[in-house]
Scaffold this motif. Structure first.
Motif, PDB file in Angstrom:
ATOM      1  N   PHE A 111       0.827  -1.211   0.000  1.00 51.37           N
ATOM      2  CA  PHE A 111       0.000   0.000   0.000  1.00 51.37           C
ATOM      3  C   PHE A 111       0.860   1.259   0.000  1.00 51.37           C
ATOM      4  CE2 PHE A 111      -3.681  -2.501   1.897  1.00 51.37           C
ATOM      5  CZ  PHE A 111      -4.345  -2.545   0.695  1.00 51.37           C
ATOM      6  N   ALA A 112       1.942   1.238   0.756  1.00 49.61           N
ATOM      7  CA  ALA A 112       2.828   2.415   0.792  1.00 49.61           C
ATOM      8  C   ALA A 112       3.432   2.671  -0.583  1.00 49.61           C
ATOM      9  CB  ALA A 112       3.926   2.211   1.829  1.00 49.61           C
ATOM     10  N   PHE A 113       3.897   1.618  -1.230  1.00 49.51           N
ATOM     11  CA  PHE A 113       4.463   1.790  -2.571  1.00 49.51           C
ATOM     12  C   PHE A 113       3.394   2.230  -3.570  1.00 49.51           C
ATOM     13  CE2 PHE A 113       8.011  -1.062  -1.185  1.00 49.51           C
ATOM     14  CZ  PHE A 113       8.988  -0.090  -1.306  1.00 49.51           C
ATOM     15  N   ALA A 114       2.189   1.708  -3.431  1.00 49.10           N
ATOM     16  CA  ALA A 114       1.109   2.130  -4.331  1.00 49.10           C
ATOM     17  C   ALA A 114       0.800   3.611  -4.137  1.00 49.10           C
ATOM     18  CB  ALA A 114      -0.134   1.278  -4.088  1.00 49.10           C
ATOM     19  N   ILE A 115       0.760   4.063  -2.902  1.00 53.47           N
ATOM     20  CA  ILE A 115       0.489   5.482  -2.638  1.00 53.47           C
ATOM     21  C   ILE A 115       1.625   6.347  -3.169  1.00 53.47           C
ATOM     22  CG2 ILE A 115       0.292   7.192  -0.785  1.00 53.47           C
ATOM     23  CD1 ILE A 115      -1.312   5.047   0.765  1.00 53.47           C
ATOM     24  N   ILE A 116       2.856   5.945  -2.916  1.00 52.86           N
ATOM     25  CA  ILE A 116       4.020   6.720  -3.374  1.00 52.86           C
ATOM     26  C   ILE A 116       4.047   6.801  -4.898  1.00 52.86           C
ATOM     27  CG2 ILE A 116       6.542   6.703  -3.545  1.00 52.86           C
ATOM     28  CD1 ILE A 116       6.554   5.612  -0.655  1.00 52.86           C
ATOM     29  N   PHE A 117       3.865   5.667  -5.567  1.00 55.14           N
ATOM     30  CA  PHE A 117       3.923   5.675  -7.029  1.00 55.14           C
ATOM     31  C   PHE A 117       2.726   6.384  -7.652  1.00 55.14           C
ATOM     32  CE2 PHE A 117       6.905   2.012  -6.512  1.00 55.14           C
ATOM     33  CZ  PHE A 117       8.012   2.708  -6.970  1.00 55.14           C
ATOM     34  N   THR A 118       1.578   6.319  -7.005  1.00 47.89           N
ATOM     35  CA  THR A 118       0.426   7.075  -7.500  1.00 47.89           C
ATOM     36  C   THR A 118       0.689   8.567  -7.382  1.00 47.89           C
ATOM     37  OG1 THR A 118      -1.052   5.287  -6.846  1.00 47.89           O
ATOM     38  CG2 THR A 118      -2.049   7.455  -7.227  1.00 47.89           C
ATOM     39  N   PHE A 119       1.236   8.996  -6.255  1.00 50.96           N
ATOM     40  CA  PHE A 119       1.581  10.408  -6.084  1.00 50.96           C
ATOM     41  C   PHE A 119       2.614  10.848  -7.123  1.00 50.96           C
ATOM     42  CE2 PHE A 119       4.405  13.622  -4.240  1.00 50.96           C
ATOM     43  CZ  PHE A 119       3.510  14.663  -4.115  1.00 50.96           C
ATOM     44  N   LEU A 120       3.628  10.026  -7.363  1.00 48.91           N
ATOM     45  CA  LEU A 120       4.637  10.371  -8.364  1.00 48.91           C
ATOM     46  C   LEU A 120       4.033  10.428  -9.763  1.00 48.91           C
ATOM     47  CD1 LEU A 120       7.747   8.363  -7.126  1.00 48.91           C
ATOM     48  CD2 LEU A 120       7.375  10.828  -7.030  1.00 48.91           C
TER      49      LEU A 120
END
Length: 187
Positions: A111-120
Protein backbone atom coordinates in the motif's frame (compact mmCIF):
# COMPACT_ATOMS: atom_id res chain seq x y z
CA UNK A 1 7.90 49.59 -40.73
CA UNK A 2 10.76 47.18 -40.31
CA UNK A 3 11.07 46.73 -44.05
CA UNK A 4 11.07 50.48 -44.62
CA UNK A 5 13.82 50.74 -42.04
CA UNK A 6 15.68 47.92 -43.84
CA UNK A 7 15.47 49.84 -47.14
CA UNK A 8 16.87 52.94 -45.43
CA UNK A 9 19.73 50.90 -43.89
CA UNK A 10 20.51 49.39 -47.32
CA UNK A 11 20.49 52.88 -48.84
CA UNK A 12 22.92 54.25 -46.26
CA UNK A 13 25.10 51.16 -46.53
CA UNK A 14 25.27 51.67 -50.29
CA UNK A 15 26.13 55.35 -49.85
CA UNK A 16 28.90 54.56 -47.37
CA UNK A 17 30.00 51.49 -49.38
CA UNK A 18 29.70 48.97 -46.57
CA UNK A 19 30.13 45.58 -48.20
CA UNK A 20 28.28 43.58 -45.57
CA UNK A 21 25.12 45.64 -46.21
CA UNK A 22 25.66 45.99 -49.95
CA UNK A 23 22.67 46.26 -52.18
CA UNK A 24 23.52 43.11 -54.13
CA UNK A 25 23.64 40.99 -50.97
CA UNK A 26 20.61 42.28 -49.16
CA UNK A 27 18.08 43.54 -51.69
CA UNK A 28 17.02 40.09 -52.87
CA UNK A 29 16.66 38.98 -49.22
CA UNK A 30 14.55 42.04 -48.52
CA UNK A 31 12.19 41.20 -51.38
CA UNK A 32 11.96 37.52 -50.40
CA UNK A 33 11.42 38.39 -46.72
CA UNK A 34 8.76 40.95 -47.63
CA UNK A 35 6.91 38.20 -49.51
CA UNK A 36 7.45 35.50 -46.92
CA UNK A 37 6.41 37.65 -43.98
CA UNK A 38 2.89 37.63 -45.39
CA UNK A 39 2.93 33.84 -45.29
CA UNK A 40 4.76 33.46 -41.99
CA UNK A 41 1.68 32.21 -40.17
CA UNK A 42 0.93 29.74 -42.97
CA UNK A 43 4.51 28.43 -42.93
CA UNK A 44 4.52 28.15 -39.14
CA UNK A 45 1.04 26.66 -39.22
CA UNK A 46 2.25 23.87 -41.50
CA UNK A 47 4.96 22.94 -39.01
CA UNK A 48 2.51 23.11 -36.11
CA UNK A 49 -0.03 21.02 -38.01
CA UNK A 50 2.51 18.26 -38.67
CA UNK A 51 3.61 18.37 -35.05
CA UNK A 52 0.06 18.26 -33.70
CA UNK A 53 -0.91 15.43 -36.06
CA UNK A 54 2.05 13.38 -34.91
CA UNK A 55 1.26 14.15 -31.27
CA UNK A 56 -2.37 13.19 -31.86
CA UNK A 57 -1.32 9.78 -33.20
CA UNK A 58 0.53 9.02 -29.96
CA UNK A 59 -2.27 10.49 -27.83
CA UNK A 60 -4.90 8.35 -29.57
CA UNK A 61 -2.72 5.26 -29.21
CA UNK A 62 -2.16 6.02 -25.53
CA UNK A 63 -5.81 6.62 -24.73
CA UNK A 64 -7.25 3.98 -27.08
CA UNK A 65 -8.20 1.78 -24.14
CA UNK A 66 -8.25 4.43 -21.41
CA UNK A 67 -5.26 6.15 -19.89
CA UNK A 68 -6.44 5.60 -16.32
CA UNK A 69 -7.08 1.89 -16.93
CA UNK A 70 -3.68 1.47 -18.54
CA UNK A 71 -1.94 3.18 -15.64
CA UNK A 72 -3.92 1.14 -13.11
CA UNK A 73 -2.94 -2.09 -14.88
CA UNK A 74 0.69 -1.00 -14.98
CA UNK A 75 0.80 -0.28 -11.26
CA UNK A 76 -1.71 -2.93 -10.12
CA UNK A 77 -1.33 -2.37 -6.37
CA UNK A 78 -4.03 -4.84 -5.37
CA UNK A 79 -2.17 -7.86 -6.74
CA UNK A 80 -0.26 -8.28 -3.49
CA UNK A 81 -3.36 -8.82 -1.33
CA UNK A 82 -5.88 -10.31 -3.74
CA UNK A 83 -6.34 -14.03 -3.76
CA UNK A 84 -8.24 -15.83 -6.46
CA UNK A 85 -10.04 -19.11 -6.25
CA UNK A 86 -10.42 -21.52 -3.35
CA UNK A 87 -6.75 -22.51 -3.40
CA UNK A 88 -5.72 -18.85 -3.20
CA UNK A 89 -7.73 -18.33 -0.04
CA UNK A 90 -6.23 -21.44 1.53
CA UNK A 91 -2.73 -20.19 0.73
CA UNK A 92 -3.62 -16.79 2.14
CA UNK A 93 -5.00 -18.29 5.39
CA UNK A 94 -1.91 -20.46 5.73
CA UNK A 95 0.38 -17.42 5.22
CA UNK A 96 -1.52 -15.39 7.79
CA UNK A 97 -1.59 -18.25 10.31
CA UNK A 98 2.10 -19.12 9.93
CA UNK A 99 3.58 -15.62 9.94
CA UNK A 100 1.06 -12.79 10.48
CA UNK A 101 3.78 -10.15 10.93
CA UNK A 102 5.32 -10.96 7.53
CA UNK A 103 1.93 -10.79 5.84
CA UNK A 104 1.07 -7.51 7.55
CA UNK A 105 4.43 -6.05 6.51
CA UNK A 106 3.82 -7.18 2.94
CA UNK A 107 0.38 -5.55 2.84
CA UNK A 108 1.56 -2.28 4.42
CA UNK A 109 4.58 -2.10 2.10
CA UNK A 110 2.46 -2.73 -0.99
CA UNK A 111 0.00 0.00 0.00
CA UNK A 112 2.83 2.41 0.79
CA UNK A 113 4.46 1.79 -2.57
CA UNK A 114 1.11 2.13 -4.33
CA UNK A 115 0.49 5.48 -2.64
CA UNK A 116 4.02 6.72 -3.37
CA UNK A 117 3.92 5.68 -7.03
CA UNK A 118 0.43 7.07 -7.50
CA UNK A 119 1.58 10.41 -6.08
CA UNK A 120 4.64 10.37 -8.36
CA UNK A 121 2.45 9.56 -11.38
CA UNK A 122 0.11 12.45 -10.59
CA UNK A 123 3.09 14.74 -10.10
CA UNK A 124 4.63 13.72 -13.44
CA UNK A 125 1.37 14.21 -15.35
CA UNK A 126 0.86 17.60 -13.71
CA UNK A 127 4.39 18.58 -14.77
CA UNK A 128 3.64 17.38 -18.32
CA UNK A 129 0.45 19.46 -18.31
CA UNK A 130 2.40 22.55 -17.26
CA UNK A 131 5.08 21.93 -19.87
CA UNK A 132 2.52 21.53 -22.64
CA UNK A 133 0.79 24.71 -21.47
CA UNK A 134 4.13 26.54 -21.59
CA UNK A 135 4.62 25.10 -25.09
CA UNK A 136 1.34 26.63 -26.27
CA UNK A 137 2.23 30.01 -24.78
CA UNK A 138 5.75 29.91 -26.24
CA UNK A 139 4.46 28.99 -29.70
CA UNK A 140 1.95 31.83 -29.57
CA UNK A 141 4.68 34.27 -28.58
CA UNK A 142 6.98 32.97 -31.34
CA UNK A 143 4.19 33.32 -33.91
CA UNK A 144 3.76 36.93 -32.87
CA UNK A 145 7.49 37.49 -33.39
CA UNK A 146 7.68 35.66 -36.73
CA UNK A 147 7.60 38.85 -38.89
CA UNK A 148 10.59 40.15 -36.93
CA UNK A 149 12.37 36.86 -37.51
CA UNK A 150 12.01 37.29 -41.28
CA UNK A 151 13.23 40.86 -40.95
CA UNK A 152 16.29 39.67 -39.03
CA UNK A 153 17.09 37.24 -41.85
CA UNK A 154 17.92 40.13 -44.20
CA UNK A 155 21.08 41.49 -42.59
CA UNK A 156 24.19 39.45 -41.79
CA UNK A 157 24.55 40.88 -38.29
CA UNK A 158 21.01 39.99 -37.28
CA UNK A 159 20.84 36.51 -38.80
CA UNK A 160 21.75 35.02 -35.43
CA UNK A 161 18.33 36.11 -34.13
CA UNK A 162 16.62 34.56 -37.14
CA UNK A 163 18.43 31.28 -36.47
CA UNK A 164 17.58 31.49 -32.76
CA UNK A 165 13.89 32.03 -33.61
CA UNK A 166 13.85 28.93 -35.82
CA UNK A 167 15.69 26.89 -33.21
CA UNK A 168 13.22 27.86 -30.50
CA UNK A 169 10.24 27.41 -32.81
CA UNK A 170 11.26 23.92 -33.86
CA UNK A 171 12.17 22.93 -30.32
CA UNK A 172 8.82 24.00 -28.87
CA UNK A 173 6.95 22.71 -31.91
CA UNK A 174 8.20 19.13 -31.71
CA UNK A 175 8.16 18.99 -27.92
CA UNK A 176 4.59 17.62 -27.77
CA UNK A 177 5.11 14.65 -30.11
CA UNK A 178 8.26 13.62 -28.27
CA UNK A 179 6.59 13.86 -24.86
CA UNK A 180 3.50 11.98 -25.98
CA UNK A 181 5.68 9.31 -27.60
CA UNK A 182 7.34 8.65 -24.26
CA UNK A 183 3.98 8.66 -22.48
CA UNK A 184 2.77 6.12 -25.05
CA UNK A 185 5.92 4.08 -24.54
CA UNK A 186 5.45 4.14 -20.79
CA UNK A 187 1.79 3.15 -20.86
Amino acid sequence: LGFVLAIIVIAFATIFRLESYALKQTLWKLIVAALLVNFSLVIAGAFISVSNSTANVFLQATTADNLSNALARAMNPQKFVMQTGEEGWLVWLKDVAVNPFSYLLKVVASFAFAIIFTFLTVLVFFALFLMLLIRAIALGFLLILSPLAWLFWIFPYTQQYWKKWWTEFLRWNFFAPVVLFFVYLTV
